[in-house]
Each structure stands twice: as structure tokens, then as C-alpha cells.
Design a protein around this motif. Structure first.
Motif, mmCIF file in Angstrom:
data_model
loop_
_atom_site.group_PDB
_atom_site.id
_atom_site.type_symbol
_atom_site.label_atom_id
_atom_site.label_comp_id
_atom_site.label_asym_id
_atom_site.label_seq_id
_atom_site.Cartn_x
_atom_site.Cartn_y
_atom_site.Cartn_z
ATOM 1 N N GLU A 11 1.118 4.354 -3.274
ATOM 2 C CA GLU A 11 0.579 5.711 -3.140
ATOM 3 C C GLU A 11 0.969 6.532 -4.372
ATOM 4 O OE1 GLU A 11 2.006 7.327 0.460
ATOM 5 O OE2 GLU A 11 0.771 6.039 1.769
ATOM 6 N N GLY B 165 3.933 8.721 -3.707
ATOM 7 C CA GLY B 165 4.895 8.087 -2.808
ATOM 8 C C GLY B 165 6.323 8.364 -3.207
ATOM 9 N N ARG C 107 0.836 -1.209 0.000
ATOM 10 C CA ARG C 107 0.000 0.000 0.000
ATOM 11 C C ARG C 107 0.871 1.259 0.000
ATOM 12 N NH1 ARG C 107 -3.332 -2.653 3.758
ATOM 13 N NH2 ARG C 107 -2.569 -1.342 5.461
#
Length: 411
Positions: free
Chosen positions: A42, A45, A38
Motif C-alpha cells: 500500500e 502503508g 498487498r
């Protein structure tokens, strides 16, 4: 039995502990791998990590723990509980455990199943200081949990197994104790019902006890036979020894060829008598049957007992047919039987009495009669004359009372 039960339960306990550790590690690895995926998925990220790696790692969201959309709030506090931690490294600053486990793609678990520390590592594909991402956590009860409860409820199967084993082992142990007490106390038979190994063991004990009892009885029989053998030998050797002493007394006074021949005959008879009794004592086969002329046999017996009868004041005579009377027999045993009858008639006669030995040929066999005019036997004692050790009342009142063996040996 307790040791066996312990040896059986110990591997199960070890297996349960190992399975608990493995399951906790696998559950923790799955949770940490989901968190790492996860975080890497993102949208911003890569940009956020390159801008500030430390701030980006603090944004790790543990996510739902008990169902879709469920957010329980902050992790519980305690010495054995800690939240997962996200770390990033450049390729030039990898820790040893990360460097040995990182792969080109995919998520790889780090750590041993026998420790509470768990970590997963993966390459981000971003390069720079964010080339490798690691999520570290713990199998300790609380935040991550596992497929097993936080409390060790797996002890319940162990208790269940131990209870079942106790219920299964208890009855055999009680039966074994009963069998042990029965064997120790010498009870026979040992009654243990059933068709299992313990019942088979009880039957084996019964068989062994029976064999020991039979062996003890056989030993007693052998001892009794040995005592009888010694008594028989003493009884039967006494007669020729008495005759032999008489012949030797005759030889002492001068040259008497007939006394010398008589002494030699008695010595030979003693030897054959002892050989025959020794063979019986060794349980060997009896001497082979040979043709025996009963006339000379009767004459030898009479010649043997004539000195004894003369010293007792008794006249001993005999009569045999002119022709031979032959039978297949063991010559020593026949002579032993006739000798005992004649000796018995002389010994229990009175001074001035008579004893006659008569051999007659009777179709299809023969008859040897030993006749005397002694005091006779009480009517109620006739049926017991051949019992071993039986001595009639008249014999007990005499100085010459014997041991009650002569007629028993004859029979």
C-alpha cells in the motif's frame, strides 16, 4: 485376507489425510502470503503503520476469493471460521514462533501441517514497531478454504479403493473357503480352476493327499507282508522243529550219534531258514547264489522227514543220480521249497501210503519229482493249489488240515 486389505488401505488413508492437511496448509499459506504482500505494498502503508499500528492492521483486505474483482462480503461466521489477522512487531518484541521463522527478506510460513493454525511472516523494512508483519489464519473450512473442498470428499477415493479391494479379494476368499472345506472333508481331487497361487495350492494339496494315500497303501502292504512273513516263518520252522524233537527223543534213551548229527543239522537248518526270512523281512538283497549239489540236498530233506513219515505210517524213499547235479541257487530257499513239497505229500497221505522223491538230470537242467499215492486233489482245485490260504475240500475234512501256506511258499 481382511487383515491384509486393512493393512493395504490404512497407509492410503493416512496418506490422504496427510495430503489433505498439507494441501490445506499450502493453500492457506498462499492466500495469507498474498494478503501480506498487498498490505505491505500500500502506498501509505509505512506512514499509517508508524502512526497507529493497531488501526493499520485492521485495514487488512482479504481481497477476491473466487475470481478477479469478486468480493463476497464479510467472512462467514461459525466456531471453526475466523478471518485472517494482521499483526506487526518491533524487533525487540517478537514472539518466539515469529523470531525463529523471520528472515531478512521474503515471506516465511509458520506452523505445522498437522494443525489448523497457519501464519506467514515477513520483514517490512520499515523498522520501529512495524519491523515485522505477521498474517495469521486457519485451514478450517470457510473463509480461506484449500485445494480440497470444505467437506471431506476425499473419503470417496477411500471408499472406491475399499470397494475395488473387496471386489478383488472376494473371489479369492471364496475359493480359499472352498479349498478349506474340500481339504477338511477329504475330497479328492480338489478342483480349483485357474493358474494363480490358489490353484497351485490346490494342486499341492492334491499331491500331498496322493502322497499320504500312497503312504497309507504302502503301510498296509508292509503290514500284510509282515503278517505273511510271520505266517511263513511259523509254517517253515514247524517242520525242522518237529524233526528236531524226534531226534531229541531218540537221544533221550541212549547214545545215538546219527540222531545227534540229525539234530545238529536241523538246528543249523532252522538258523539258516530264520536268517533268510529275516533278510526278506528287512527287504535286504537275497543271499548270493552258490553252487549247490542237489543230490545231498534231496537226501537231507528225506532224512529230515523220515521220522515224520514213520510216525504217520508212510514209507518215504528217494532216488538220486550217481553223479552230481549242480545248479547256481540259494541253497536255503531250494531246500525250503523241496521240504514243503515232501511235508505236504506226507501230511495229506493215508496210513500205509508211499512218498518218493526223485532227482533226475535232464539236459539242460534237472527235475525233482515228489510222488505220492495219497487221495489226490479235486480237479477243480488244481488251479488254486498255490493260492495263499487255499485249502482243498479233502484237506479241510482231515484232522491234519493246514493253513494253505506250504504250496504258496513253494511257488
Amino acid at each position: 485376507m481382511a487383515l491384509v486389505a486393512g493393512l493395504v488401505a490404512l497407509p492410503q488413508l493416512v496418506g490422504l489425510v496427510w495430503w489433505d492437511g498439507m494441501s490445506r496448509h499450502q493453500a492457506a499459506e498462499a492466500v495469507l502470503a498474498g494478503l501480506l504482500e498487498r498490505a505491505l505494498s500500500e502506498p501509505d502503508g509505512e506512514r499509517a503503520c508508524r502512526a497507529d499500528p493497531t488501526a493499520w492492521t485492521r485495514r487488512l483486505d482479504p481481497g477476491p476469493r473466487h475470481g478477479p474483482g469478486h468480493r463476497p462480503g464479510p467472512p462467514p461466521q461459525g466456531p471453526r471460521v475466523r478471518p485472517p489477522e494482521l499483526e506487526v512487531y518491533g524487533d525487540d518484541a517478537l514472539p518466539a514462533d515469529v523470531a525463529s521463522a523471520v528472515a531478512e527478506s521474503g515471506v516465511t510460513a509458520i506452523g505445522s501441517a498437522f494443525t489448523s493454525d497457519v501464519a506467514v511472516v515477513a520483514r517490512t523494512g520499515w523498522g520501529g514497531p512495524c519491523a515485522v508483519a505477521v498474517v495469521r489464519g486457519s485451514t478450517a473450512p470457510g473463509f480461506l478454504g484449500s485445494v480440497l473442498p470444505a467437506s471431506p470428499l476425499w473419503i470417496a477415493p477411500v471408499v472406491l479403493v475399499a470397494t475395488v479391494m473387496w471386489l478383488a479379494v472376494g473371489p479369492p476368499v471364496r475359493r480359499l473357503r472352498y479349498l478349506t472345506e474340500a481339504v477338511r472333508e477329504g475330497r479328492h481331487p480338489v478342483e480349483v480352476d485357474g493358474g494363480d497361487e490358489i490353484a497351485e495350492l490346490s494342486r499341492a494339496f492334491d499331491a500331498a493327499a496322493g502322497a499320504l494315500r500312497d503312504e497309507a497303501e504302502a503301510r498296509r502292504d508292509r503290514e500284510a507282508a509282515l503278517r505273511d512273513f510271520v505266517a511263513n516263518t511259523t509254517h517253515d520252522v514247524r517242520i525242522p522243529l518237529t524233526v528236531l524233537r524226534g531226534h531229541l527223543v531218540s537221544l533221550e534213551g541212549g547214545d545215538d550219534p546219527e540222531a545227534l548229527r540229525g539234530a545238529m543239522r536241523e538246528a543249523h537248518y532252522i538258523g539258516t531258514l530264520l536268517d533268510d526270512l529275516a533278510a526278506q523281512a528287512r527287504m535286504q538283497d537275497p543271499q548270493p547264489l552258490v553252487g549247490v549239489d542237489l543230490g545231498p540236498l534231496v537226501e537231507r530233506v528225506v532224512a529230515r522227514h523220515t521220522p515224520i513219515a514213520r510216525r504217520s505210517g508212510i514209507e518215504l524213499v528217494h532216488a538220486v543220480p550217481d553223479g552230481p547235479v549242480s545248479v547256481e541257487a540259494d541253497v536255503t530257499l531250494v531246500e525250503q521249497a523241496v521240504s514243503n513239497l515232501v511235508y505236504n505229500a506226507i501230511r495229506h497221505n493215508r496210513e500205509g501210503g508211499h512218498v518218493a522223491v526223485v532227482l533226475e538230470a535232464e539236459a539242460p537242467g534237472f527235475a525233482i519229482d515228489v510222488l505220492d499215492d495219497g487221495p489226490g486233489v479235486e480237479p477243480d482245485a488244481l488251479a488254486r493249489l498255490t493260492e495263499r490260504g487255499f485249502v482243498g475240500q479233502g484237506s479241510r475234512n482231515r484232522d491234519s488240515a493246514g493253513e494253505g501256506l506250504g504250496l504258496h511258499i513253494v511257488a
